[in-house]
Design a protein around this motif. Structure first.
Motif, PDB file in Angstrom:
ATOM      1  N   GLU A  77      19.879  78.527 -11.502  1.00  0.00           N
ATOM      2  CA  GLU A  77      20.045  79.972 -11.359  1.00  0.00           C
ATOM      3  C   GLU A  77      21.517  80.337 -11.174  1.00  0.00           C
ATOM      4  O   GLU A  77      21.976  81.380 -11.651  1.00  0.00           O
ATOM      5  CB  GLU A  77      19.236  80.462 -10.152  1.00  0.00           C
ATOM      6  N   ARG A  95      19.039  76.036  -0.242  1.00  0.00           N
ATOM      7  CA  ARG A  95      18.205  76.788  -1.186  1.00  0.00           C
ATOM      8  C   ARG A  95      18.732  76.695  -2.613  1.00  0.00           C
ATOM      9  O   ARG A  95      17.956  76.595  -3.579  1.00  0.00           O
ATOM     10  CB  ARG A  95      18.138  78.258  -0.736  1.00  0.00           C
ATOM     11  N   TYR A  96      20.044  76.749  -2.789  1.00  0.00           N
ATOM     12  CA  TYR A  96      20.605  76.839  -4.135  1.00  0.00           C
ATOM     13  C   TYR A  96      21.318  75.559  -4.598  1.00  0.00           C
ATOM     14  O   TYR A  96      21.996  75.582  -5.619  1.00  0.00           O
ATOM     15  CB  TYR A  96      21.575  78.012  -4.213  1.00  0.00           C
ATOM     16  N   HIS A 134      19.088  92.839   4.227  1.00  0.00           N
ATOM     17  CA  HIS A 134      18.346  92.703   2.975  1.00  0.00           C
ATOM     18  C   HIS A 134      19.077  93.506   1.895  1.00  0.00           C
ATOM     19  O   HIS A 134      19.562  94.608   2.143  1.00  0.00           O
ATOM     20  CB  HIS A 134      16.908  93.215   3.133  1.00  0.00           C
ATOM     21  N   TRP A 178      21.680  78.594   2.804  1.00  0.00           N
ATOM     22  CA  TRP A 178      21.906  78.966   1.407  1.00  0.00           C
ATOM     23  C   TRP A 178      22.341  77.777   0.556  1.00  0.00           C
ATOM     24  O   TRP A 178      22.020  77.721  -0.625  1.00  0.00           O
ATOM     25  CB  TRP A 178      22.832  80.157   1.286  1.00  0.00           C
ATOM     26  N   PRO A 220      17.852  88.343  -1.920  1.00  0.00           N
ATOM     27  CA  PRO A 220      16.390  88.460  -1.833  1.00  0.00           C
ATOM     28  C   PRO A 220      15.651  87.128  -1.697  1.00  0.00           C
ATOM     29  O   PRO A 220      14.493  87.100  -1.277  1.00  0.00           O
ATOM     30  CB  PRO A 220      16.018  89.149  -3.159  1.00  0.00           C
ATOM     31  N   HIS A 221      16.317  86.030  -2.002  1.00  0.00           N
ATOM     32  CA  HIS A 221      15.660  84.721  -1.966  1.00  0.00           C
ATOM     33  C   HIS A 221      16.105  83.869  -0.787  1.00  0.00           C
ATOM     34  O   HIS A 221      15.812  82.668  -0.746  1.00  0.00           O
ATOM     35  CB  HIS A 221      15.952  83.972  -3.275  1.00  0.00           C
ATOM     36  N   LEU A 222      16.793  84.463   0.172  1.00  0.00           N
ATOM     37  CA  LEU A 222      17.311  83.714   1.305  1.00  0.00           C
ATOM     38  C   LEU A 222      16.774  84.268   2.622  1.00  0.00           C
ATOM     39  O   LEU A 222      16.732  85.488   2.816  1.00  0.00           O
ATOM     40  CB  LEU A 222      18.844  83.778   1.325  1.00  0.00           C
ATOM     41  N   GLU A 223      16.402  83.371   3.520  1.00  0.00           N
ATOM     42  CA  GLU A 223      16.017  83.758   4.873  1.00  0.00           C
ATOM     43  C   GLU A 223      17.207  83.472   5.783  1.00  0.00           C
ATOM     44  O   GLU A 223      17.315  82.414   6.402  1.00  0.00           O
ATOM     45  CB  GLU A 223      14.776  82.977   5.316  1.00  0.00           C
ATOM     46  N   ASP A 264      20.859  74.366  -8.240  1.00  0.00           N
ATOM     47  CA  ASP A 264      19.889  75.288  -8.837  1.00  0.00           C
ATOM     48  C   ASP A 264      20.481  75.895 -10.111  1.00  0.00           C
ATOM     49  O   ASP A 264      21.571  76.468 -10.073  1.00  0.00           O
ATOM     50  CB  ASP A 264      19.564  76.404  -7.838  1.00  0.00           C
ATOM     51  N   HIS A 322      21.180  89.509  -6.554  1.00  0.00           N
ATOM     52  CA  HIS A 322      20.580  88.325  -7.154  1.00  0.00           C
ATOM     53  C   HIS A 322      20.221  87.217  -6.168  1.00  0.00           C
ATOM     54  O   HIS A 322      19.251  86.483  -6.393  1.00  0.00           O
ATOM     55  CB  HIS A 322      21.522  87.753  -8.213  1.00  0.00           C
TER      56      HIS A 322
END
Length: 275
Positions: free
Chosen positions: A200, A194-195, A141, A191, A133-136, A198, A130
């Motif tokens: 999510e 990004r979150y 992966h 991270w 996939p949304h983190l660089e 969020d 979950h």
């Protein structure tokens, strides 16, 4: 909301969990069932099929399919680890789907007991399915993740970074530089950024547990007297471990932890990275 906290008599809780996981492991040894759909959770290479690999690797490409694969054991510790390579039909090749895989599963009864009682069974599969996939970030992966609390089965399927990025893994004797330490801190900042706040995150039960919940669960587990653990283990474990091996215990081949893809930048190094 499930906070992940474990309540009640710890002895009865552990005894019930040991019996439940032991029953599932024994049944899996005596009556193995191949994984064919996305809902299935293979925990050993022999469980895997082309159908299952297609279901988890090709969902966004309906014309793509796995035509063949090769899997091999790597090591076993808190999880059972194996790596593999897959080949696709033309549609899969043109889509550039992943060919080098690494899996971490809960095959053994002891692995399920430890991760289940600590209530972290869903953590790694959930992250790779979950969030990754949304983190660089400097981490493999993630391609698939799934866990079942009832049986203790789980799998995290990810990129084999030894094959794809030619990394090597650190040991306790490996010197760590300031740059090495900056890498995981940068990943943490990424991270968190990004979150941060969020919504999510509220949709995933595995993220509702706090570090204190994890420590409390382990502490309750550890409160059992050693003789209680020995008595329960003696009653269940022999049958579980001998079910499909004729009484012989098996051990994965390969160096212990040699191919363990870490989620932190300082667990691995790329050739020529200057670190």
């Amino acid at each position: 909301m499930d906070s992940g906290a474990r309540t009640g008599n710890p002895g009865l809780m552990v005894a019930g969990t040991m019996a439940r996981y032991g029953g599932h492991v024994l049944r899996e040894l005596l009556t193995p069932r191949p994984a064919t759909t996305r809902a299935d959770i293979p925990v050993r290479p022999s469980d895997v099929t082309e159908e299952w690999l297609t279901s988890v690797l090709c969902p966004a490409h309906p014309d793509a399919a796995v035509e063949s694969y090769e899997l091999r054991d790597v090591s076993s510790g808190t999880s059972t680890r194996w790596r593999g390579t897959v080949t696709y039909n033309r549609a899969g090749q043109e889509a550039g789907l992943p060919t080098a895989l690494f899996a971490k599963t809960t095959l053994d009864w002891s692995q399920r007991l430890l991760l289940g009682m600590a209530d972290v069974l869903t953590g790694e599969p959930g992250f790779y399915r979950h969030l990754r996939p949304h983190l660089e970030i400097e981490a493999p992966h993630g391609y698939h993740g799934s866990a079942d609390h009832g049986s203790g089965r789980s799998i995290a399927l990810m990129e084999d970074i030894v094959a794809t990025r030619q990394v090597t893994f650190c040991t306790p004797q490996t010197p760590i530089s300031r740059t090495d330490m900056e890498d995981p801190l940068t990943g943490m900042a990424t991270w968190h950024g990004r979150y941060w706040a969020d919504p999510e995150l509220d949709r995933h039960a595995f993220l509702r547990k706090t570090p204190s919940t994890f420590v409390d669960n382990l502490a309750r587990f550890a409160q059992l007297r050693k003789r209680q653990i020995r008595a329960l283990s003696a009653a269940i474990r022999p049958a579980v471990e001998s079910g499909a091996t004729g009484g012989r215990r098996t051990r994965s081949s390969g160096p212990r932890g040699a191919g363990r893809p870490g989620g932190c930048g300082w667990c691995n190094r790329r050739p020529g990275a200057g670190r």
